[in-house]
Design an enzyme around this catalytic site. Structure first.
Site, PDB file in Angstrom:
ATOM      1  N   GLU A   1      -0.891  -8.653   4.946  1.00 45.16           N
ATOM      2  CA  GLU A   1      -0.898  -8.906   6.432  1.00 45.16           C
ATOM      3  C   GLU A   1      -2.159  -8.705   7.033  1.00 45.16           C
ATOM      4  OE1 GLU A   1      -0.511  -6.233   4.774  1.00 45.16           O
ATOM      5  OE2 GLU A   1      -0.826  -4.385   5.962  1.00 45.16           O
TER       6      GLU A   1
ATOM      7  N   CYS B   1       0.837  -1.243   0.133  1.00 41.39           N
ATOM      8  CA  CYS B   1      -0.014   0.011   0.020  1.00 41.39           C
ATOM      9  C   CYS B   1       0.851   1.166   0.105  1.00 41.39           C
ATOM     10  CB  CYS B   1      -1.080   0.107   1.058  1.00 41.39           C
ATOM     11  SG  CYS B   1      -2.225   1.127   0.877  1.00 41.39           S
TER      12      CYS B   1
ATOM     13  N   HIS C   1      -3.515  -5.563   1.064  1.00 36.87           N
ATOM     14  CA  HIS C   1      -2.812  -5.808   2.438  1.00 36.87           C
ATOM     15  C   HIS C   1      -2.670  -7.359   2.825  1.00 36.87           C
ATOM     16  CE1 HIS C   1      -2.386  -1.646   4.129  1.00 36.87           C
ATOM     17  NE2 HIS C   1      -3.331  -1.403   3.038  1.00 36.87           N
TER      18      HIS C   1
END
Lengths: 228, 82
Positions: free
Chosen positions: A205, A86, A203
């Site tokens: 994660e 990002c 994302h």
């Protein structure tokens, strides 16, 4: 293996990344302050999501000149793995570790939702646990994710197998409706020619535990682990 | 001392979603004669320098290095002593 996660002023996915790679994926991880001039021994550097320097001027444009970035650029040029997620992707573009630029989302909205992305190449450190065509469900959260590059750069990315992920629908069709931000050719993630630097708007994660909606992000970190 | 005014605009080939939204707002306010509207950035700065050509080359360098992104933006500037 050991990750280093850079904290810029305004980063806000640094702790998520730390938790994800250490507690979920079982790797070692350390935080790196943006004013550091020395980079320790790492297998992969993560430039996390957030709003470094408040996204002033252009997203990533000021973070790109943080002292640690000189070391990150040298690490990347030496073949080290650098994953920009990002805002981290935006920093990589501003640092010219990846080609192109980010524009504001087509509809000028901050978009925070789960999307599907399709894998295009499995011969990279970030995709070796995936097969070409594999679809991942991963969230996005950004205002400037509308990837842009000129035609010759796009052709070079395509021919070089550098477009690793593109936005698609649940069945894998890369349609305009499945493109959340107006990104050129639905591009969600690109790598450099040497394939050691990846910029990704979604994302991974945030998609590591089923209780959070998806575990698909694991496939990317599993790829990194098997590469290292 | 030199006073610099820097204008940064998106290249013509780049869509400007913000400008398009503002143009739409003007149209909804019945201003129908606005064929084009584009939004840019304006930066005002001082350069503590005595020589015009040095001030100008520094300004250009700053524009290309950080103030604008040459992939998507153009820049122009006014530079005057004062």
């Amino acid at each position: 293996m050991k990750y280093g996660i850079v904290i810029f002023p305004g980063s806000n996915c640094d702790q998520d990344s730390f938790y994800g790679v250490s507690s979920v994926m079982g790797a070692e991880a350390e935080m790196i302050w943006h004013k550091d001039h020395h980079l320790g021994q790492y297998d992969c550097i993560i430039l996390p999501g957030g709003f470094s320097y408040g996204d002033y001027l252009r997203a990533g444009s000021i973070a790109r000149y943080s002292p640690i970035m000189q070391e990150v650029v040298a690490f990347a040029n030496g073949g080290g793995l650098v994953l920009g997620i990002c805002n981290g992707f935006q920093v990589l573009l501003e640092a010219k570790l990846l080609p192109g630029a980010m524009l504001q989302n087509k509809h000028v909205h901050f978009i925070c939702k789960s999307v599907y992305i399709k894998t295009h190449h499995s011969n990279t450190p970030y995709t070796n646990a995936l097969k070409e065509g594999d679809i991942l469900e991963i969230p996005i959260a950004h205002m400037e994710g509308n990837y842009y590059c000129d035609n010759s750069t796009y052709q070079r990315l395509k021919d070089g197998g550098q477009i690793l992920f593109s936005y698609c629908d649940a069945k894998g069709n890369s349609t305009d409706e499945a493109n959340p931000n107006g990104s050129l050719r639905n591009i969600a993630g690109i790598c450099n020619e040497k394939k050691n630097v990846l910029g990704l708007m979604p994302h991974p994660e945030r998609a590591l535990e089923s209780m959070l909606g998806s575990e698909d992000g694991k496939r990317i970190f599993e790829s990194i682990r098997s590469h290292c | 001392m030199y006073q610099a005014k820097v204008y940064i605009t998106l290249k013509d080939s780049i869509l400007d979603p913000q400008g398009t939204a503002v143009k739409g707002a003007l149209e909804s306010l019945k201003y129908q004669n606005i064929p084009e509207l584009r939004i840019g950035k304006y930066i005002q700065l001082q350069i503590d320098e005595t020589d015009l050509s040095r001030a100008e080359s520094q300004l250009k360098e700053m524009c290309e290095k950080i103030l604008s992104n040459p992939i998507i933006e153009n820049y122009r500037y006014d530079l005057s002593e004062g």
